[in-house]
Design an enzyme around this catalytic site. Sequence first.
Site, PDB file in Angstrom:
ATOM      1  N   ARG A 262       0.850  -1.197   0.000  1.00 13.62           N
ATOM      2  CA  ARG A 262       0.000   0.000   0.000  1.00 13.62           C
ATOM      3  C   ARG A 262       0.879   1.238   0.000  1.00 13.62           C
ATOM      4  NH1 ARG A 262      -4.749  -1.702   4.367  1.00 13.62           N
ATOM      5  NH2 ARG A 262      -5.531  -3.476   3.158  1.00 13.62           N
ATOM      6  N   ARG A 277       2.596   1.025  10.364  1.00 13.51           N
ATOM      7  CA  ARG A 277       2.018   1.385   9.058  1.00 13.51           C
ATOM      8  C   ARG A 277       3.128   1.329   8.011  1.00 13.51           C
ATOM      9  NH1 ARG A 277      -2.859   3.749   8.128  1.00 13.51           N
ATOM     10  NH2 ARG A 277      -3.049   4.305  10.336  1.00 13.51           N
ATOM     11  N   GLU A 349      -6.301  -1.003  15.556  1.00 15.01           N
ATOM     12  CA  GLU A 349      -6.922  -1.962  14.629  1.00 15.01           C
ATOM     13  C   GLU A 349      -5.945  -3.046  14.207  1.00 15.01           C
ATOM     14  OE1 GLU A 349      -7.859  -2.558  10.064  1.00 15.01           O
ATOM     15  OE2 GLU A 349      -7.749  -0.465  10.713  1.00 15.01           O
ATOM     16  N   SER A 352     -10.189  -5.983  10.135  1.00 14.64           N
ATOM     17  CA  SER A 352     -11.504  -5.477   9.722  1.00 14.64           C
ATOM     18  C   SER A 352     -12.236  -6.618   9.048  1.00 14.64           C
ATOM     19  CB  SER A 352     -11.373  -4.302   8.746  1.00 14.64           C
ATOM     20  OG  SER A 352     -10.903  -3.141   9.393  1.00 14.64           O
ATOM     21  N   ARG A 391       1.104  -6.346  12.666  1.00 18.58           N
ATOM     22  CA  ARG A 391       0.467  -5.730  13.835  1.00 18.58           C
ATOM     23  C   ARG A 391       0.286  -6.737  14.959  1.00 18.58           C
ATOM     24  NH1 ARG A 391      -3.581  -0.765  12.277  1.00 18.58           N
ATOM     25  NH2 ARG A 391      -2.088   0.326  10.948  1.00 18.58           N
TER      26      ARG A 391
END
Length: 430
Positions: A262, A277, A349, A352, A391
């Site tokens: 990403r 990130r 987070e 999801s 994560r």
Amino acid sequence: MHDIRAIRENPAAFDAALARRGMASQSLTILSLDEARRACILAAETALADRNAASKEVGAAKARGDEAEFDRLRALVTEKKDEIARLEEEAKAKDGALRDLLATIPNLPYPDVPDGADEAGNVELHRWGTPRAFDFAPKEHYEIAGAAPGLDFETAAKLSGARFVVMQGAIARLHRALAQFMLDIHTTENGLTEVNGPVLVRAETMFGTGQLPKFGEDSYETTNGWWLIPTSEVSLTNIVAGEILDEATLPMRLTAHSLCFRSEAGSAGRDTAGMLRQHQFEKVEMVSITHPDHSDAEQTRMLRCAEGILEHLGIPYRTMVLCTGDMGFGARRTYDIEAWLPGQNTYREISSVSTCGDFQARRMNARFRPTGGGKPEFVHTLNGSGLAVGRCLIAVLENGQRADGSVVIPAVLHPYMAGKTCITPEGTLA
């Protein structure tokens, strides 16, 4: 993609649902394009009927020696042929414009999704586990003595730039162990089928799950038109693109461990320290292809699959339902699982889990044939992280840290770590 018939039947409801996502009304523009497209199609069909009728009369005029009528009819046939070609081209252009517009409009939220403008409107559903009480100030993952030797951000920056990491030694092994553990749980306990798919895909594959055209800047395109996947949701979901499945094959439950890429175009300046990130990271993804009647139950099932990984690892977490303003483009309802990170003293987070209804299926033209017969219907698609491996590594390091800089490894990972139970303050396994 949205069902144009549903918009025609109830444009007010469509606009009201978009308003819940903070968007202006779109139905007037959509229906104007649709009406113009259909008018061109109707005019082309009328012109075709006129041409066919004139074509039949040409021979008769010739046979009776009526040259004037013969010439008129032949000219009319030519005129109608040109008119049909022009109208079909106009209809094609308007159809393309309509599809382009619909492709940029996000999915509609389910009625039970809470309203809200941003993450402040998310609603907590439940929590699991009690955050550990430390008798020292807990550190962030990259500050822990035992973890620091295995997290080389300087070398990664030399190789690739910011937002990359070189993992090595005990940390690299722990990272690998987490991914293998997740796959084993999902395949042996949760009934998912493991898939190893490509991380380079075509543009139409990215379109199918909603990454294109609107969010191209968030991903990486190669010089020959391939795209690096931002999540293996893209490759897993598109397995059924263009297919008509037998209802008996549903649900299809798939999982994959893959590299993900990403650009993080919209997150400049956020989470720049550590590996929270990154441009390149790994995830174990879950995807379900279901019958429309079962997609709500499937989302609950997938949520439990993801939560169960954290429970096995002993990581406290909370589960949130995202509000309308914080959901992703393709989702109708999303649950976020947030792991407790004591180094940040907050939940972050880690997964999801989203249901997309038939939104992606329409973009991919993925359908199923009912067992009792009847017209093929669009499947429903769901996706969820099970979990984000990097994560999860952060959560394990921060929750397992000790005052001397060592890290306790969760018991379920010991078989994947050759029986080692901790990372020493020097960064070795013991």
